[in-house]
Design a protein around this motif. Structure first.
Motif, PDB file in Angstrom:
ATOM      1  N   SER A 229       2.517   6.674   4.753  1.00 58.04           N
ATOM      2  CA  SER A 229       3.400   5.522   4.944  1.00 58.04           C
ATOM      3  C   SER A 229       3.217   4.515   3.822  1.00 58.04           C
ATOM      4  O   SER A 229       2.221   4.541   3.103  1.00 58.04           O
TER       5      SER A 229
ATOM      6  N   THR B   3      -0.023   8.102   1.461  1.00 52.35           N
ATOM      7  CA  THR B   3       0.533   9.448   1.591  1.00 52.35           C
ATOM      8  C   THR B   3       1.485   9.542   2.781  1.00 52.35           C
ATOM      9  O   THR B   3       2.501  10.224   2.723  1.00 52.35           O
TER      10      THR B   3
ATOM     11  N   GLN C 144      -6.071   1.788  10.241  1.00 50.12           N
ATOM     12  CA  GLN C 144      -4.959   2.173   9.345  1.00 50.12           C
ATOM     13  C   GLN C 144      -4.427   0.993   8.531  1.00 50.12           C
ATOM     14  O   GLN C 144      -3.713   1.184   7.558  1.00 50.12           O
TER      15      GLN C 144
ATOM     16  N   ASP D  23       0.850  -1.194   0.000  1.00 47.68           N
ATOM     17  CA  ASP D  23       0.000   0.000   0.000  1.00 47.68           C
ATOM     18  C   ASP D  23       0.881   1.237   0.000  1.00 47.68           C
ATOM     19  O   ASP D  23       1.569   1.528   0.982  1.00 47.68           O
TER      20      ASP D  23
ATOM     21  N   GLY E 274      -9.053   3.793   7.570  1.00 52.61           N
ATOM     22  CA  GLY E 274      -8.014   4.804   7.333  1.00 52.61           C
ATOM     23  C   GLY E 274      -7.391   5.267   8.633  1.00 52.61           C
ATOM     24  O   GLY E 274      -8.056   5.352   9.676  1.00 52.61           O
ATOM     25  N   GLY E 275      -6.095   5.550   8.564  1.00 53.57           N
ATOM     26  CA  GLY E 275      -5.331   5.879   9.762  1.00 53.57           C
ATOM     27  C   GLY E 275      -5.843   7.082  10.527  1.00 53.57           C
ATOM     28  O   GLY E 275      -5.793   7.114  11.759  1.00 53.57           O
TER      29      GLY E 275
ATOM     30  N   GLY F  18      -4.192  10.130   4.891  1.00 48.81           N
ATOM     31  CA  GLY F  18      -3.356  11.269   5.226  1.00 48.81           C
ATOM     32  C   GLY F  18      -3.867  12.548   4.582  1.00 48.81           C
ATOM     33  O   GLY F  18      -4.059  13.568   5.242  1.00 48.81           O
TER      34      GLY F  18
HETATM   35  N1  LIG Z   1      -1.602   4.452  14.597  1.00 51.21           N
HETATM   36  C1  LIG Z   1      -2.061   5.654  14.304  1.00 51.21           C
HETATM   37  N2  LIG Z   1      -2.552   6.436  15.244  1.00 51.21           N
HETATM   38  C2  LIG Z   1      -3.009   7.641  14.969  1.00 51.21           C
HETATM   39  N3  LIG Z   1      -3.016   8.195  13.790  1.00 51.21           N
HETATM   40  C3  LIG Z   1      -2.530   7.477  12.817  1.00 51.21           C
HETATM   41  C4  LIG Z   1      -2.034   6.172  13.007  1.00 51.21           C
HETATM   42  N4  LIG Z   1      -1.630   5.707  11.855  1.00 51.21           N
HETATM   43  C5  LIG Z   1      -1.873   6.682  10.972  1.00 51.21           C
HETATM   44  N5  LIG Z   1      -2.406   7.747  11.563  1.00 51.21           N
HETATM   45  C6  LIG Z   1      -2.796   9.003  10.934  1.00 51.21           C
HETATM   46  O1  LIG Z   1      -3.507   8.637   9.794  1.00 51.21           O
HETATM   47  C7  LIG Z   1      -3.129   9.403   8.681  1.00 51.21           C
HETATM   48  C8  LIG Z   1      -2.678   8.476   7.599  1.00 51.21           C
HETATM   49  O2  LIG Z   1      -3.651   7.499   7.384  1.00 51.21           O
HETATM   50  P1  LIG Z   1      -3.399   6.277   6.404  1.00 51.21           P
HETATM   51  O3  LIG Z   1      -2.184   5.546   6.854  1.00 51.21           O
HETATM   52  O4  LIG Z   1      -4.674   5.556   6.264  1.00 51.21           O
HETATM   53  O5  LIG Z   1      -3.105   7.138   5.110  1.00 51.21           O
HETATM   54  P2  LIG Z   1      -2.367   6.822   3.794  1.00 51.21           P
HETATM   55  O6  LIG Z   1      -2.902   5.553   3.221  1.00 51.21           O
HETATM   56  O7  LIG Z   1      -0.903   6.926   4.009  1.00 51.21           O
HETATM   57  O8  LIG Z   1      -2.844   8.076   2.965  1.00 51.21           O
HETATM   58  P3  LIG Z   1      -3.852   8.206   1.763  1.00 51.21           P
HETATM   59  O9  LIG Z   1      -4.826   7.080   1.882  1.00 51.21           O
HETATM   60  O10 LIG Z   1      -4.454   9.568   1.962  1.00 51.21           O
HETATM   61  O11 LIG Z   1      -2.954   8.124   0.583  1.00 51.21           O
HETATM   62  C9  LIG Z   1      -2.038  10.342   9.139  1.00 51.21           C
HETATM   63  O12 LIG Z   1      -2.578  11.630   9.299  1.00 51.21           O
HETATM   64  C10 LIG Z   1      -1.607   9.783  10.487  1.00 51.21           C
HETATM   65  O13 LIG Z   1      -1.325  10.788  11.395  1.00 51.21           O
END
Ligand SMILES: Nc1ncnc2c1ncn2[C@@H]1O[C@H](COP(=O)(O)OP(=O)(O)OP(=O)(O)O)[C@@H](O)[C@H]1O
Ligand SMILES: [Mg+2]
Length: 279
Positions: free
Chosen positions: A42, A40, A263, A37, A236-237, A151
């Motif tokens: 991670s 944005t 997440q 995955d 979603g995170g 994100g």
């Molecule tokens: N364990 C956690 N605890 C709190 N917040 C988290 C955690 N993991 C991720 N986040 C928050 O979630 C957000 C990222 O979410 P996620 O990992 O679903 O996004 P992404 O897949 O990287 O981004 P996108 O889907 O927008 O491309 C960030 O703002 C981060 O601060």
């Protein structure tokens, strides 16, 4: 039965493995499924056995993707290579195939980039599925709506008979929650992000971020008005806060379902939807 029971069992298993790099030798002829995955905030790498039992999970924070578009190709490849390497060391096998995902509505070359990153990291790219379909695989959802708060964006996808019939993606996500915290406490964005993750249970923190979460709920309301659907799931995170789901429920006045460790839903779903590698 609790509609999230199976999803939650898998989420717990995956979360327990995450970034632990536990040695778990699998036999050379065991078929495994790999999901990557590119997010944005991670990049997450998941390996499952044929029955979708998690064997390995790891992530690295990376600033290589913006709103689903790979903006730093080389860094993406390097991160995926490192994660693959860790997985291979931990499992004692080489990984030859992987699948990836793209936000709904991604077209043309942007769609190919994810497969290119996987190939450049030394694996054959099997499938590129769309993110809500990955989430639906985990949730075992045929009819209903999934809100993915990542994100950079809040994405809404509506399913009917297993197909995505409506999608929307709006630029309000976890980053906006972090920016509000940084402004309120007068700290850098990096520090606010660290504090945000460390204080997921803090109601003081959440009250500062609540207006952003209500905006996400409003975005969801507007789209559900166009394409009404139930039940509603949040993944979603950015939704990983104890008060997040309640805020959505009271704003939307409808029940909302949220798996544990939201997440990791998309990464798990990508791997579940992938074919067996290690042939
Ligand atoms: N364990 C956690 N605890 C709190 N917040 C988290 C955690 N993991 C991720 N986040 C928050 O979630 C957000 C990222 O979410 P996620 O990992 O679903 O996004 P992404 O897949 O990287 O981004 P996108 O889907 O927008 O491309 C960030 O703002 C981060 O601060
Ligand atoms: Mg995501």
């Amino acid at each position: 039965m609790d509609i999230l029971q199976t999803a939650n069992e898998r989420m717990e298993q995956l979360a327990a493995l995450m970034n632990k790099d536990t040695k778990q030798k699998v036999s050379a002829d065991q078929k495994v499924k790999v999901g990557v995955d590119l997010g944005t905030s991670s990049i997450v790498f998941v390996v499952l056995d044929e029955n979708n039992v998690p064997l390995f999970g790891a992530f690295e924070f990376a600033d290589a993707v913006r709103d689903g578009l790979v903006v730093n190709y080389r860094e993406s490849v390097e991160v995926v290579k490192r994660l693959k390497d860790r997985a291979e060391k931990s499992l004692g096998i080489s990984l030859t195939h992987a699948s990836g995902a793209i936000p709904p509505g991604t077209i043309g070359n942007n769609k190919k980039v994810v497969a290119n990153v996987i190939e450049s990291a030394g694996m054959e790219a099997l499938y590129t599925i769309d993110e809500p379909t990955a989430a639906a695989a985990v949730l075992d959802l045929k009819d209903g709506a999934v809100v993915d708060v990542g994100g950079g964006t809040t994405g809404i996808s509506v399913f009917k008979d297993g197909d995505v019939i409506y999608t929307a993606d709006e630029p309000t996500g976890g980053t906006h929650m972090t920016l509000v915290l940084a402004g309120y406490y007068g700290v850098s964005v990096e520090e606010a992000e660290e504090n945000k993750r460390a204080q997921k249970e803090s109601s003081e923190h959440f009250s500062v971020m609540r207006p952003v979460v209500e905006k996400m709920a409003e975005i969801t309301r507007v789209h559900l008005e166009k394409s009404p659907s139930e039940p509603l799931y949040i993944v979603g995170g950015a939704s990983a806060y104890s008060q997040f789901k309640d805020t959505f429920e009271s704003y939307l006045k409808m029940p909302v379902f949220q798996p544990n460790y939201p997440q990791y839903v998309t990464p798990l779903g990508i791997a579940m939807s992938s074919g067996s590698g290690n042939l």
